[in-house]
Design a protein around this motif. Sequence first.
Motif, PDB file in Angstrom:
ATOM      1  N   CYS A  75       0.854  -1.186   0.000  1.00 16.12           N
ATOM      2  CA  CYS A  75       0.000   0.000   0.000  1.00 16.12           C
ATOM      3  C   CYS A  75       0.888   1.232   0.000  1.00 16.12           C
ATOM      4  CB  CYS A  75      -0.901   0.033   1.226  1.00 16.12           C
ATOM      5  SG  CYS A  75      -2.023  -1.363   1.341  1.00 16.12           S
ATOM      6  N   MET A 128       2.559  -4.567   3.492  1.00 15.21           N
ATOM      7  CA  MET A 128       1.696  -4.531   4.667  1.00 15.21           C
ATOM      8  C   MET A 128       2.327  -5.378   5.766  1.00 15.21           C
ATOM      9  SD  MET A 128      -2.137  -4.856   3.056  1.00 15.21           S
ATOM     10  CE  MET A 128      -2.942  -4.358   4.589  1.00 15.21           C
ATOM     11  N   GLU A 129       2.220  -4.902   6.992  1.00 12.86           N
ATOM     12  CA  GLU A 129       2.674  -5.664   8.141  1.00 12.86           C
ATOM     13  C   GLU A 129       1.461  -6.343   8.779  1.00 12.86           C
ATOM     14  OE1 GLU A 129       4.996  -3.134  10.714  1.00 12.86           O
ATOM     15  OE2 GLU A 129       6.568  -2.925   9.211  1.00 12.86           O
ATOM     16  N   GLU A 131      -2.018  -4.688  10.120  1.00 12.39           N
ATOM     17  CA  GLU A 131      -2.204  -3.335   9.602  1.00 12.39           C
ATOM     18  C   GLU A 131      -3.338  -3.287   8.593  1.00 12.39           C
ATOM     19  OE1 GLU A 131       1.767  -0.591   9.276  1.00 12.39           O
ATOM     20  OE2 GLU A 131       1.520  -2.125   7.763  1.00 12.39           O
ATOM     21  N   SER A 132      -4.061  -2.188   8.592  1.00 13.75           N
ATOM     22  CA  SER A 132      -5.035  -1.938   7.533  1.00 13.75           C
ATOM     23  C   SER A 132      -4.295  -1.355   6.327  1.00 13.75           C
ATOM     24  CB  SER A 132      -6.109  -0.959   8.004  1.00 13.75           C
ATOM     25  OG  SER A 132      -5.565   0.344   8.125  1.00 13.75           O
ATOM     26  N   GLU A 133      -4.955  -1.309   5.201  1.00 12.60           N
ATOM     27  CA  GLU A 133      -4.353  -0.700   4.009  1.00 12.60           C
ATOM     28  C   GLU A 133      -3.987   0.758   4.263  1.00 12.60           C
ATOM     29  OE1 GLU A 133      -6.618  -3.314   0.554  1.00 12.60           O
ATOM     30  OE2 GLU A 133      -7.448  -1.361   1.132  1.00 12.60           O
ATOM     31  N   ARG A 134      -4.882   1.484   4.890  1.00 12.06           N
ATOM     32  CA  ARG A 134      -4.644   2.900   5.155  1.00 12.06           C
ATOM     33  C   ARG A 134      -3.471   3.092   6.131  1.00 12.06           C
ATOM     34  NH1 ARG A 134      -9.037   5.938   3.339  1.00 12.06           N
ATOM     35  NH2 ARG A 134      -8.818   7.594   4.870  1.00 12.06           N
ATOM     36  N   GLU A 135      -3.407   2.248   7.156  1.00 14.08           N
ATOM     37  CA  GLU A 135      -2.297   2.333   8.112  1.00 14.08           C
ATOM     38  C   GLU A 135      -0.961   2.062   7.415  1.00 14.08           C
ATOM     39  OE1 GLU A 135      -4.526   0.915  12.233  1.00 14.08           O
ATOM     40  OE2 GLU A 135      -3.772  -0.600  10.852  1.00 14.08           O
ATOM     41  N   THR A 136      -0.949   1.053   6.537  1.00 13.28           N
ATOM     42  CA  THR A 136       0.273   0.743   5.794  1.00 13.28           C
ATOM     43  C   THR A 136       0.690   1.925   4.936  1.00 13.28           C
ATOM     44  OG1 THR A 136      -0.231  -1.629   5.732  1.00 13.28           O
ATOM     45  CG2 THR A 136       1.325  -0.805   4.081  1.00 13.28           C
ATOM     46  N   ARG A 164       2.109   4.732   7.111  1.00  5.60           N
ATOM     47  CA  ARG A 164       3.410   4.346   7.669  1.00  5.60           C
ATOM     48  C   ARG A 164       4.495   4.410   6.606  1.00  5.60           C
ATOM     49  NH1 ARG A 164       5.958  -0.079   7.068  1.00  5.60           N
ATOM     50  NH2 ARG A 164       4.122  -1.351   6.606  1.00  5.60           N
ATOM     51  N   GLU A 165       4.207   3.861   5.431  1.00  4.92           N
ATOM     52  CA  GLU A 165       5.207   3.846   4.366  1.00  4.92           C
ATOM     53  C   GLU A 165       5.556   5.265   3.900  1.00  4.92           C
ATOM     54  OE1 GLU A 165       7.159   1.568   3.152  1.00  4.92           O
ATOM     55  OE2 GLU A 165       6.334  -0.098   4.297  1.00  4.92           O
TER      56      GLU A 165
END
Length: 142
Positions: free
Chosen positions: A6, A35-36, A39-44, A47-48
């Motif tokens: 993501c 993705m970790e 994690e949600s897609e939005r969180e990933t 973070r990235e």
Amino acid sequence: MLERSCGAVVTTEKDGVRYYVLVKGSYVGLPKGHMEPGESERETALREVREETCVSAKLVPGFRRTVTYHMPSGNDKRVVYFLGEYAHQEARRNPAEFLRVLVMPYEDALRALTFENDRSTLRAAEKWMRDLDAKRRSRGGE
């Protein structure tokens, strides 16, 4: 095997010009990563973006684009992109990352991107932002 990542098309505005944030390693692309667990897609995506560009972006509601492509490893990769905005921050290289950070206006960013998937995602994001700008103007600058 399907790999999932993501990221975000990240934008800021300076002096009435919209700028986009790209990352440069062996190619020029949009900030993204794996993705970790949990994690949600939005969180990933957030973070990235933060890890690769040192920017804490805010996601713009409503924009989501998925691209899938075949990698040299033989795996397929699915990347979900969101649209992120930031202000009053400097996008810069994170010393813990190997990527350089580029901030440039739309046309320059479009030319700089290595892959057509990224260019089509950037085009979609720019259209989304122009439509959003037009809606804001028609409502009197809300």
